[in-house]
Design a protein around this motif. Structure first.
Motif, short mmCIF file in Angstrom:
data_model
loop_
_atom_site.label_atom_id
_atom_site.label_comp_id
_atom_site.label_asym_id
_atom_site.label_seq_id
_atom_site.Cartn_x
_atom_site.Cartn_y
_atom_site.Cartn_z
N ALA A 85 -9.47 3.97 -2.19
CA ALA A 85 -8.27 3.28 -2.66
C ALA A 85 -8.47 2.71 -4.05
CB ALA A 85 -7.87 2.17 -1.70
N SER A 123 -1.56 -1.09 -3.96
CA SER A 123 -2.70 -0.17 -3.94
C SER A 123 -2.22 1.23 -3.61
CB SER A 123 -3.74 -0.61 -2.91
OG SER A 123 -3.34 -0.27 -1.60
N ALA A 167 -3.91 4.39 -1.53
CA ALA A 167 -5.04 4.82 -0.70
C ALA A 167 -4.88 6.30 -0.38
CB ALA A 167 -5.09 4.01 0.59
N HIS A 221 -8.96 3.35 8.05
CA HIS A 221 -8.19 2.42 7.22
C HIS A 221 -7.87 1.13 7.98
CE1 HIS A 221 -4.47 1.49 4.61
NE2 HIS A 221 -5.54 1.28 3.90
N TYR A 269 -11.17 7.22 3.73
CA TYR A 269 -10.24 7.01 2.61
C TYR A 269 -10.92 6.34 1.44
CZ TYR A 269 -9.98 1.98 3.41
OH TYR A 269 -10.30 0.65 3.51
N ARG A 306 -10.31 13.93 -0.81
CA ARG A 306 -10.08 13.07 -1.96
C ARG A 306 -10.45 13.80 -3.24
NH1 ARG A 306 -13.40 8.06 0.07
NH2 ARG A 306 -14.27 9.65 1.44
N ILE A 322 -6.73 -0.53 -6.25
CA ILE A 322 -5.83 -1.67 -6.16
C ILE A 322 -5.44 -2.17 -7.55
CG2 ILE A 322 -6.82 -2.40 -3.95
CD1 ILE A 322 -8.20 -4.72 -5.45
N ASP A 334 0.83 -1.21 0.00
CA ASP A 334 0.00 0.00 0.00
C ASP A 334 0.86 1.26 0.00
OD1 ASP A 334 -2.26 -1.54 0.13
OD2 ASP A 334 -2.66 -1.16 2.25
N VAL A 380 0.09 4.93 0.99
CA VAL A 380 -0.95 5.70 1.66
C VAL A 380 -0.61 7.19 1.57
CG1 VAL A 380 -2.21 6.09 3.81
CG2 VAL A 380 -1.37 3.78 3.24
#
Length: 288
Positions: A110, A98, A100, A249, A108, A24, A112, A16, A18
């Motif tokens: 994300a 991913s 996120a 998360h 959050y 967002r 992937i 991940d 992050v």
């Protein structure tokens, strides 16, 4: 189950990235973030770690690429004492990853990239040693449904309970549904499966009851509202624990891992869900 047993997780591993940002981005928007950091991820990996953290041994079936991401993920599993005997490293595939984006409220979204998670070898499931002393199998939707079906069949032939975390949301075939003992979904996933909008604990109970017409036991987690359960063992719900939210998360994975570990110790479903609800509250309020 009268004694602590093993759990088996068949599922995903993601490297991940992050990113923390004020919000967002909308379509076409560029947002300036404040920081980023790498993290261990994948619903399968997170749930396996959560099971071990809660005190129950866990074996994981997964696939990694022969790359730096894969090495990072494997080291993390080993450091948390997850049994990685059945985690394969593939020379011709990249590891799953991913990105996120976490906003100022702690929520959050994300994206992937599945990579090697789509190439887990179903033949691994034929090994009897994998299932030794196991009482629960945990599955998610970040791998192919054909793999989940094969794993669930292998578990069922050995009288092992099957827990499906239907995340991310996707249609579930009748064949898969017939192999599931406990379905766990969040509000969005519940709505995708039964067209009931989950906005509070009452609607979570309504969604759980609707899904229980297709699955033996259904657990609907409704975030800050609480959790609802419906199925062959009756129906009940409990509100969430009031905490200061830091980040959501990984909360769902913490919930599932704690619930599965509690069930493996022989605790009732209702008490296992209550224990998981408390663990998830602590998780979302902890500084990461």
């Amino acid at each position: 189950m009268t004694r602590t047993s093993h759990a088996v997780v068949v599922g995903s591993l993601h490297y991940d990235i992050v990113v923390k940002a004020p919000h967002r981005p909308a379509a076409g928007e560029t947002v300036t973030g404040s920081r980023w950091h790498p993290a261990f991820g994948g619903k399968g990996g997170n749930q396996a770690v959560a099971i071990v953290t809660a005190g129950v041994p866990c074996r994981m079936v997964a696939a990694l690429g022969d790359d730096d991401f894969g090495s990072f993920l494997l080291r993390h599993l080993e450091a948390r004492q997850v049994d990685t005997t059945y985690v394969e490293t593939l020379s011709d595939s990249g590891s799953g990853m991913s990105v996120a984006i976490m906003d100022a409220s702690g929520d959050y979204g994300a994206v992937i990239v599945s990579g090697s998670n789509l190439r887990i070898d179903p033949a691994t499931l034929d090994q009897d040693e994998l299932w030794q002393d196991a009482s629960l199998l945990v599955l998610q939707n970040e791998v192919l449904e054909s793999l989940n079906i094969a794993a669930a069949r292998a578990a069922r032939t050995r009288n092992i309970q099957v827990v499906l975390n239907a995340a991310p949301a996707r249609p579930i075939s009748d064949e898969m549904a017939g192999l599931v003992d406990i379905l766990v979904v969040n509000a969005g996933e519940a709505e995708a499966l039964c067209d009931i909008s989950v906005e509070n604990l009452g609607s979570a109970r309504h969604a759980a009851a609707a899904l229980a017409s297709r699955f033996r036991i259904v657990v609907v987690t409704a975030g800050g509202a609480g959790v609802a359960v419906a199925g062959t063992e009756g129906a009940h719900s409990e509100p969430s624990h009031k905490v200061k939210l830091v980040s959501t998360h990984g909360a769902g994975d913490c919930f599932i891992g704690t619930m599965v570990a509690s069930l493996a110790r022989g605790v009732s479903l209702a008490s296992s869900v209550a224990e998981a609800n408390l663990a998830a509250a602590r998780h979302v309020s902890a500084e990461k």
